[in-house]
Scaffold this active site. Sequence first.
Site, PDB file in Angstrom:
ATOM      1  N   TYR A  53      21.615   8.440  31.779  1.00  0.00           N
ATOM      2  CA  TYR A  53      22.435   7.217  31.803  1.00  0.00           C
ATOM      3  C   TYR A  53      23.018   7.046  33.201  1.00  0.00           C
ATOM      4  O   TYR A  53      22.331   7.247  34.190  1.00  0.00           O
ATOM      5  CB  TYR A  53      23.492   7.297  30.688  1.00  0.00           C
ATOM      6  N   LYS A 113       7.191   1.666   6.428  1.00  0.00           N
ATOM      7  CA  LYS A 113       6.096   1.321   7.342  1.00  0.00           C
ATOM      8  C   LYS A 113       6.235   2.117   8.636  1.00  0.00           C
ATOM      9  O   LYS A 113       5.251   2.619   9.198  1.00  0.00           O
ATOM     10  CB  LYS A 113       6.138  -0.173   7.640  1.00  0.00           C
ATOM     11  N   ASP A 138       5.147  -8.530   5.076  1.00  0.00           N
ATOM     12  CA  ASP A 138       5.731  -9.075   3.849  1.00  0.00           C
ATOM     13  C   ASP A 138       6.388 -10.441   4.055  1.00  0.00           C
ATOM     14  O   ASP A 138       7.548 -10.659   3.693  1.00  0.00           O
ATOM     15  CB  ASP A 138       6.738  -8.081   3.259  1.00  0.00           C
ATOM     16  N   GLY A 171      -4.537 -16.346  -1.301  1.00  0.00           N
ATOM     17  CA  GLY A 171      -3.363 -16.194  -0.464  1.00  0.00           C
ATOM     18  C   GLY A 171      -3.737 -15.708   0.928  1.00  0.00           C
ATOM     19  O   GLY A 171      -4.915 -15.715   1.324  1.00  0.00           O
ATOM     20  N   ASN A 192      -2.490  -4.730  -7.019  1.00  0.00           N
ATOM     21  CA  ASN A 192      -1.656  -3.546  -7.242  1.00  0.00           C
ATOM     22  C   ASN A 192      -0.414  -3.898  -8.040  1.00  0.00           C
ATOM     23  O   ASN A 192       0.166  -4.965  -7.827  1.00  0.00           O
ATOM     24  CB  ASN A 192      -1.238  -2.947  -5.887  1.00  0.00           C
ATOM     25  N   ASN A 195      -4.205   0.179   3.463  1.00  0.00           N
ATOM     26  CA  ASN A 195      -4.015  -0.340   4.810  1.00  0.00           C
ATOM     27  C   ASN A 195      -3.637   0.722   5.827  1.00  0.00           C
ATOM     28  O   ASN A 195      -3.776   0.514   7.034  1.00  0.00           O
ATOM     29  CB  ASN A 195      -2.932  -1.432   4.805  1.00  0.00           C
TER      30      ASN A 195
END
Length: 751
Positions: free
Chosen positions: A37, A92, A135, A194, A287, A320
């Site tokens: 810093y 995630k 999402d 979709g 799912n 995924n």
Amino acid sequence: MGLDEDALEYHRTDPPGKLEISTTKPTNTQRDLSLAYSPGVAAPCMEIHEDETDAYTYTAKGNLVGVVSNGSAVLGLGDIGAQASKPVMEGKGVLFKRFADIDVFDVELDEDDPEKFAAAVKMMEPTFGGVNLEDIKAPECFEIEERLRETMSIPVFHDDQHGTAIISGAALLNAADIAGKDLEDLEIVFSGAGASAIATARFYVSLGCRRENITMCDSSGIITEARAAAGDVNEYKREFARDVPEGDLADAMAGADVFVGLSIGGIVDQEMVRSMADDPIVFAMANPDPEIGYEEAKAARDDTVIMATGRSDYPNQVNNVLGFPFIFRGALDVRATEINEAMKVACAEALADLARQDVPDAVVKAYGDQPIQFGPDYIIPKPVDPRVLFTVAPAVAKAAIDSGAARVEINVDVYEEELEARLGKSREMMRVVLNKAKSEPKRVALAEGDDEKMIRAAYQMQEQGIAQPVLIGDESEVKRTAANLGLDFTPEVADPFAGDYDEYADRLYELRRRKGITRSEAEELVRRDTNYFGSVMVERGDADALLTGLTHHYPSALRPPLQVIGTAPDVEYAAGVYMLTFKNRVIFVADATVNQSPDEEVLAEVTKQTGKLARRFNVEPRAALLSYSNFGSVDNEGTRKPRRAAAMLQDDPTVDFTVDGEMQADTAVVEEILHGTYEFTDLEEPANVLVFPNLEAGNIGYKLLQRLGGAEAIGPMLVGMDKPVHVLQRGDEVKDIVNLAGVAVVDAQQE
């Protein structure tokens, strides 16, 4: 407790959540803090002010992804809002870190307006090396991604759209091949229209399918040109409108080659599957409940139904996590400006190719030890397969370079090795040896040649160019097993029963006739004990090295090579060495397998041989003779042995590396103790070769380091033999066999 209660406990355990920030540089002293810093931080700030690309040099930007959501379409939960979506976004981040070593900030934006959402993300561009959108409901997700791709110069990727597309695309490549069908001829039906379905249909076209062969169904039935003309579908669905009669999903599936389900569970019955073309491909990916159950679809017909779902409890899980971590890894490492179609296709093709390779034992164990082999029930790799990282990321990086999306170029071969090193120091160290082995492969005899693991290891040695394997065993059995495993190679087999090996019996008799072996006994040993056969083969020069021990106890496997090959001319004692790898450290531990109560001469010999082994891994040895005493602090016969061994080595002009002792283990490996208290030591740095005073201590020590210290162990590697011999541990995995074969080849190269 049930799953929900367990999950709540998991998330609330202190500290709450699943992510934390940790430092990557020392922060222990006042100087460390002044560098981290104020005032030292001003220097990198000004460098970046002069050239913004230096942010990749001086900050974590190049390894930082923003996972951004508004919680409007959380999988299985719907529109739950930004705050409630945070556990998913943290999750995630866990996957990014676990699978590709990418750091994540999760960002939850309480904003539904696509324009404002995109503007907020755009303002964060200086922070991140890439953005993963997550999402967000359709059609807003299309607008947001398109806007950000146009305005940002870092990769932007909406995983809900493209992740399923890429992973199922890899599955489609292999499924079509198994079914004997060309992509351009496939009639494909989608249930669902979709974001994920539209992105998947687009991607299948990129792979080679024909747009006019894709029929898409939404909740109102087939999307037709008539419906599009009537304004019944949005602009994104309109892209896949077909000039066909209106109908429902059952009508669409009649005669189709492929069904792609991205809709709701239970929407497809067995009669609909029976109406499809021969050997149909069914990807039911809703799912948690697929459009049709796995067993139900497979039982619907007598021919081959190639089935994939989104579930982990059935074969061919479209997950995924096989895509996004590795796509971003490759994109970040070449500082890509985008994730384009070429990079996505490269990912799918790399995954498809990986599914055709032999599967590591660790992956097989993770899935209940059931055989995993390319075919209808294995068309995409398993998510836990560690090879995905250094298979997919280099393919993505190369595609980015070739397509002009990369801002820096890399050597893809070197990059693959760097990625492998991210999986652990042991892989980095083994890569050094395996590269040396590939430069001049040698013949390696595998004593238990009809064992399935040995055959798989032989295939990998040959495929990777590490060695020329010779499998010792029943030739017909070896070839039958190789064929059953689907291994496309013709192994070299030495069959003791079928071949003319009288010379081997003669040689064994010559070597052991004064040790109580008759000529007939020698022939019996050569014909029935592959350890003796392999030992004679190597001793005669018909092979350069021997591997054994996979199905034998260590002493019984070691005895034949010691009797036949023996130790090197200038060596009296063999020894067993383990290489232990930690996050940023490598230590060689000896002797852990052979010498029970060594005297100082044995300890000195073991130290010399272990130092030579370390250099084969490009490690400059610094050896410590261990005891419970530090440099004479305790004086008895037990402490004198390592002390005298150290003195012998220090006086030996042929020893050209530093040695000291006797010393305690923490003295040997802790800088502050070694030089803070014993500044007179010959070791300039902490030791990386630890020689234990006896077999008991060595074996206990290495196992404690492995189990409690988190070390990865490679070995045991046998040193001191006249020709390269390595004795495996019972139950070793295929990768362990291949690794020791690499060590044996490097040993042979130095003969």
